[in-house]
Design a protein around this motif. Structure first.
Motif, PDB file in Angstrom:
ATOM      1  N   GLY A   1      22.701  12.572   4.310  1.00 14.42           N
ATOM      2  CA  GLY A   1      22.760  11.243   4.019  1.00 14.42           C
ATOM      3  C   GLY A   1      21.571  10.832   3.294  1.00 14.42           C
ATOM      4  O   GLY A   1      20.678  11.440   3.302  1.00 14.42           O
ATOM      5  N   ASP A   2      21.545   9.533   2.967  1.00 11.77           N
ATOM      6  CA  ASP A   2      20.377   8.821   2.504  1.00 11.77           C
ATOM      7  C   ASP A   2      19.648   8.068   3.641  1.00 11.77           C
ATOM      8  O   ASP A   2      20.369   7.253   4.505  1.00 11.77           O
ATOM      9  CB  ASP A   2      20.924   7.621   1.414  1.00 11.77           C
ATOM     10  CG  ASP A   2      19.938   6.914   0.796  1.00 11.77           C
ATOM     11  OD1 ASP A   2      19.090   6.280   1.480  1.00 11.77           O
ATOM     12  OD2 ASP A   2      19.598   7.050  -0.432  1.00 11.77           O
ATOM     13  N   PRO A   3      18.435   8.425   3.645  1.00 12.45           N
ATOM     14  CA  PRO A   3      17.588   7.725   4.915  1.00 12.45           C
ATOM     15  C   PRO A   3      17.786   6.326   4.907  1.00 12.45           C
ATOM     16  O   PRO A   3      17.803   5.703   6.008  1.00 12.45           O
ATOM     17  CB  PRO A   3      16.279   8.488   4.637  1.00 12.45           C
ATOM     18  CG  PRO A   3      16.488   9.730   3.860  1.00 12.45           C
ATOM     19  CD  PRO A   3      17.851   9.365   3.050  1.00 12.45           C
ATOM     20  N   LEU A   4      17.318   5.679   3.954  1.00 14.85           N
ATOM     21  CA  LEU A   4      17.439   4.405   3.810  1.00 14.85           C
ATOM     22  C   LEU A   4      18.766   3.639   4.198  1.00 14.85           C
ATOM     23  O   LEU A   4      18.487   2.793   4.883  1.00 14.85           O
ATOM     24  CB  LEU A   4      16.918   3.768   2.239  1.00 14.85           C
ATOM     25  CG  LEU A   4      16.827   2.314   2.027  1.00 14.85           C
ATOM     26  CD1 LEU A   4      15.651   1.749   3.238  1.00 14.85           C
ATOM     27  CD2 LEU A   4      16.568   2.098   0.664  1.00 14.85           C
ATOM     28  N   LEU A   5      19.708   4.129   3.743  1.00 13.67           N
ATOM     29  CA  LEU A   5      20.955   3.705   4.012  1.00 13.67           C
ATOM     30  C   LEU A   5      21.532   3.830   5.521  1.00 13.67           C
ATOM     31  O   LEU A   5      21.959   2.607   6.082  1.00 13.67           O
ATOM     32  CB  LEU A   5      22.201   4.103   2.961  1.00 13.67           C
ATOM     33  CG  LEU A   5      22.257   4.014   1.469  1.00 13.67           C
ATOM     34  CD1 LEU A   5      23.126   4.485   0.886  1.00 13.67           C
ATOM     35  CD2 LEU A   5      22.147   2.334   1.217  1.00 13.67           C
ATOM     36  N   LEU A   6      21.106   5.042   5.880  1.00 10.24           N
ATOM     37  CA  LEU A   6      21.478   5.234   7.488  1.00 10.24           C
ATOM     38  C   LEU A   6      20.471   4.382   8.267  1.00 10.24           C
ATOM     39  O   LEU A   6      20.801   3.889   9.329  1.00 10.24           O
ATOM     40  CB  LEU A   6      21.289   6.736   7.661  1.00 10.24           C
ATOM     41  CG  LEU A   6      22.334   7.532   6.919  1.00 10.24           C
ATOM     42  CD1 LEU A   6      21.858   8.942   7.449  1.00 10.24           C
ATOM     43  CD2 LEU A   6      23.893   7.220   7.366  1.00 10.24           C
ATOM     44  N   GLN A   7      19.284   4.111   7.865  1.00  7.66           N
ATOM     45  CA  GLN A   7      18.356   3.404   8.619  1.00  7.66           C
ATOM     46  C   GLN A   7      18.892   1.779   8.584  1.00  7.66           C
ATOM     47  O   GLN A   7      18.780   1.266   9.658  1.00  7.66           O
ATOM     48  CB  GLN A   7      17.022   3.303   8.026  1.00  7.66           C
ATOM     49  CG  GLN A   7      15.918   2.253   8.841  1.00  7.66           C
ATOM     50  CD  GLN A   7      14.506   2.610   8.295  1.00  7.66           C
ATOM     51  OE1 GLN A   7      14.391   2.851   7.081  1.00  7.66           O
ATOM     52  NE2 GLN A   7      13.666   2.158   9.043  1.00  7.66           N
ATOM     53  N   LEU A   8      19.275   1.242   7.533  1.00 10.41           N
ATOM     54  CA  LEU A   8      19.874   0.105   7.436  1.00 10.41           C
ATOM     55  C   LEU A   8      21.425  -0.213   8.278  1.00 10.41           C
ATOM     56  O   LEU A   8      21.457  -1.245   8.698  1.00 10.41           O
ATOM     57  CB  LEU A   8      20.265  -0.300   5.931  1.00 10.41           C
ATOM     58  CG  LEU A   8      20.312  -1.697   5.622  1.00 10.41           C
ATOM     59  CD1 LEU A   8      19.234  -2.775   5.905  1.00 10.41           C
ATOM     60  CD2 LEU A   8      20.548  -1.963   4.090  1.00 10.41           C
ATOM     61  N   LEU A   9      22.066   1.134   8.278  1.00  9.71           N
ATOM     62  CA  LEU A   9      23.398   0.939   9.000  1.00  9.71           C
ATOM     63  C   LEU A   9      23.037   0.642  10.570  1.00  9.71           C
ATOM     64  O   LEU A   9      23.218  -0.122  11.101  1.00  9.71           O
ATOM     65  CB  LEU A   9      24.029   2.403   8.751  1.00  9.71           C
ATOM     66  CG  LEU A   9      25.154   2.621   9.804  1.00  9.71           C
ATOM     67  CD1 LEU A   9      26.171   1.591   9.610  1.00  9.71           C
ATOM     68  CD2 LEU A   9      25.597   3.951   9.729  1.00  9.71           C
ATOM     69  N   ILE A  10      22.171   1.546  11.065  1.00 14.41           N
ATOM     70  CA  ILE A  10      21.734   1.392  12.428  1.00 14.41           C
ATOM     71  C   ILE A  10      20.913   0.229  12.609  1.00 14.41           C
ATOM     72  O   ILE A  10      21.376  -0.452  13.890  1.00 14.41           O
ATOM     73  CB  ILE A  10      20.536   2.480  12.556  1.00 14.41           C
ATOM     74  CG1 ILE A  10      21.333   3.971  12.604  1.00 14.41           C
ATOM     75  CG2 ILE A  10      20.159   2.634  14.080  1.00 14.41           C
ATOM     76  CD1 ILE A  10      20.528   5.158  12.798  1.00 14.41           C
ATOM     77  N   ASN A  11      20.175  -0.381  11.851  1.00 13.99           N
ATOM     78  CA  ASN A  11      19.382  -1.680  12.143  1.00 13.99           C
ATOM     79  C   ASN A  11      20.381  -2.793  12.169  1.00 13.99           C
ATOM     80  O   ASN A  11      20.317  -3.645  13.112  1.00 13.99           O
ATOM     81  CB  ASN A  11      18.318  -2.063  11.184  1.00 13.99           C
ATOM     82  CG  ASN A  11      17.090  -0.960  11.154  1.00 13.99           C
ATOM     83  OD1 ASN A  11      16.973  -0.597  12.438  1.00 13.99           O
ATOM     84  ND2 ASN A  11      16.179  -0.883  10.112  1.00 13.99           N
TER      85      ASN A  11
ATOM     86  N   THR B   1      29.964  -0.789   7.010  1.00 16.86           N
ATOM     87  CA  THR B   1      31.558  -0.359   5.931  1.00 16.86           C
ATOM     88  C   THR B   1      31.004   0.493   4.906  1.00 16.86           C
ATOM     89  O   THR B   1      31.698   1.752   4.797  1.00 16.86           O
ATOM     90  CB  THR B   1      32.323  -1.324   6.079  1.00 16.86           C
ATOM     91  OG1 THR B   1      32.523  -1.957   6.986  1.00 16.86           O
ATOM     92  CG2 THR B   1      33.682  -0.847   5.681  1.00 16.86           C
ATOM     93  N   ARG B   2      30.316  -0.141   3.906  1.00 21.03           N
ATOM     94  CA  ARG B   2      30.121   0.461   2.783  1.00 21.03           C
ATOM     95  C   ARG B   2      29.314   1.747   2.875  1.00 21.03           C
ATOM     96  O   ARG B   2      29.584   2.686   2.172  1.00 21.03           O
ATOM     97  CB  ARG B   2      29.604  -0.657   1.798  1.00 21.03           C
ATOM     98  CG  ARG B   2      30.348  -1.776   1.305  1.00 21.03           C
ATOM     99  CD  ARG B   2      31.653  -1.197   0.587  1.00 21.03           C
ATOM    100  NE  ARG B   2      31.120  -0.463  -0.669  1.00 21.03           N
ATOM    101  CZ  ARG B   2      31.220  -0.839  -1.984  1.00 21.03           C
ATOM    102  NH1 ARG B   2      31.334  -2.357  -1.970  1.00 21.03           N
ATOM    103  NH2 ARG B   2      30.862   0.015  -2.864  1.00 21.03           N
ATOM    104  N   ILE B   3      28.129   1.582   3.534  1.00 17.12           N
ATOM    105  CA  ILE B   3      27.381   2.817   3.982  1.00 17.12           C
ATOM    106  C   ILE B   3      28.258   3.794   4.743  1.00 17.12           C
ATOM    107  O   ILE B   3      27.796   4.939   4.396  1.00 17.12           O
ATOM    108  CB  ILE B   3      26.186   2.438   4.839  1.00 17.12           C
ATOM    109  CG1 ILE B   3      25.195   1.478   3.970  1.00 17.12           C
ATOM    110  CG2 ILE B   3      25.331   3.607   5.317  1.00 17.12           C
ATOM    111  CD1 ILE B   3      24.219   0.663   4.748  1.00 17.12           C
TER     112      ILE B   3
END
Length: 330
Positions: free
Chosen positions: A220-230, A302-304
């Motif tokens: 996956g994309d690290p930035l998107l996954l970090q934003l998902l968790i945050n 949801t989008r991520i």
């Protein structure tokens, strides 16, 4: 402004049903009028037949003509009925399409207005606090401990501002296909632990519970996954009481890698569980709700999740609160 849009929605709904009722009534009246006209024409032909053909002297001719009149009458009724049903179906389908489009547009306008009100508040607060702290540092000679406290507060508010702007920009990029993905194999366990460490530092008074299985990798994309968790952690902090625990779990569950963020807040009504993932949607009224937010966080989650072929859902957390679950493919 939002109340005005709601009045427009109510007015549009009333006008729609009045117009649809009028059109259907006109269609029914048209059918009745044609049937009466056909009855009059059939009665005229009956009288003409009785005047020109004697039923006793020429019964075969009389019955043949009578049957022809009756068949023509039935054909007229069938034609009127089929045409009426076709136009009724066309009117209803078109009316429903227009009605849904108008309602969707007005609701979208209401959500955008709510979003602008929320963003305005979310932007003003950290800017005002940061400016006040900097002005205080500039005007007064404070001891190092107070200076450190003011600087830390300013940094926390700028982090909050950065988080908000990232949500807005990324939402626009994902919708416009303008985001350049950087998919790679990464350790989701370490990413979750790093995010938790940041939140524990920001909210040291909160109770944090970690149930993180090590070495769970995803593509996956690290930035998107970090934003998902945050976003999920931010949501838990926002709605959970200060004395309640926030639990972050990451486990390998069969063929799925399951990320769960649970809080002990008031929970989410069942009828709202699907709506909360819509863009700009927030439970309650923008003028009266106490929790901060813009309605973008869960939509972005949801989008991520979709971006990573994962699914996200919300369930009730025992004894109270909510659990947001993201299932990544194995």
């Amino acid at each position: 402004m939002v109340d005005n849009s709601k009045r427009k929605l109510k007015r549009a709904t009333i006008i729609y049903w009045m117009m649809l009722t009028y059109i259907v009534a006109a269609l029914v009246w048209w059918f009745i009028s044609l049937e009466r006209q056909s009855d009059s024409l059939a009665d005229f032909k009956y009288k003409q037949l009785n005047a020109t053909v004697d039923s006793t002297s020429a019964p075969i001719v009389y019955l043949y003509e009578l049957k022809a009149i009756q068949q023509e009458r039935r054909k007229k009724t069938a034609m009127h009925l089929s045409e009426g049903l076709f136009f009724l179906a066309l009117i209803v389908i078109t009316g429903i399409f227009i009605f849904r489009s108008v309602r969707r547009q007005i609701k979208w306008q209401i959500q955008q207005q709510n979003f602008m009100m929320a963003v305005t508040h979310e932007l003003k607060t950290p800017i005002a606090i940061t400016r006040l702290n900097l002005e205080t540092l500039q005007r007064y000679q404070l001891d190092p401990e107070k200076q450190k406290k003011l600087i830390n507060t300013a940094l926390e508010e700028t982090s909050r501002l950065n988080f908000l702007t990232n949500n807005i920009l990324l939402s626009s990029q994902l919708e416009g296909d303008g985001y350049k993905n950087a998919n790679e194999e990464l350790d989701l366990s370490d990413l979750l632990k790093d995010c938790l460490a940041g939140f524990e530092k920001r909210f040291p008074d909160r109770k944090w519970v970690q149930q993180v299985q090590d070495d769970i990798d995803v593509i996956g994309d690290p930035l998107l996954l970090q934003l998902l968790i945050n976003n999920l952690l931010e949501n838990a902090v926002k709605y959970s009481p200060k004395t309640g625990a926030i639990t972050a779990s990451l486990q390998q569950n069969g063929g799925l890698k399951q990320l769960t963020i649970s809080d002990e807040g008031p929970g989410i009504p069942d009828e709202e569980k699907q709506n909360i993932f819509e863009k700009f949607y927030r439970i309650g009224n923008e003028n009266t709700r106490k929790a901060q937010g813009t309605g973008l966080g869960l939509y972005l989650c949801t989008r991520i999740a979709q971006y990573h072929n994962a699914d996200i859902s919300v369930t009730n957390h025992s004894p109270n609160g909510s659990s947001f679950v993201v299932n990544f493919p194995g």
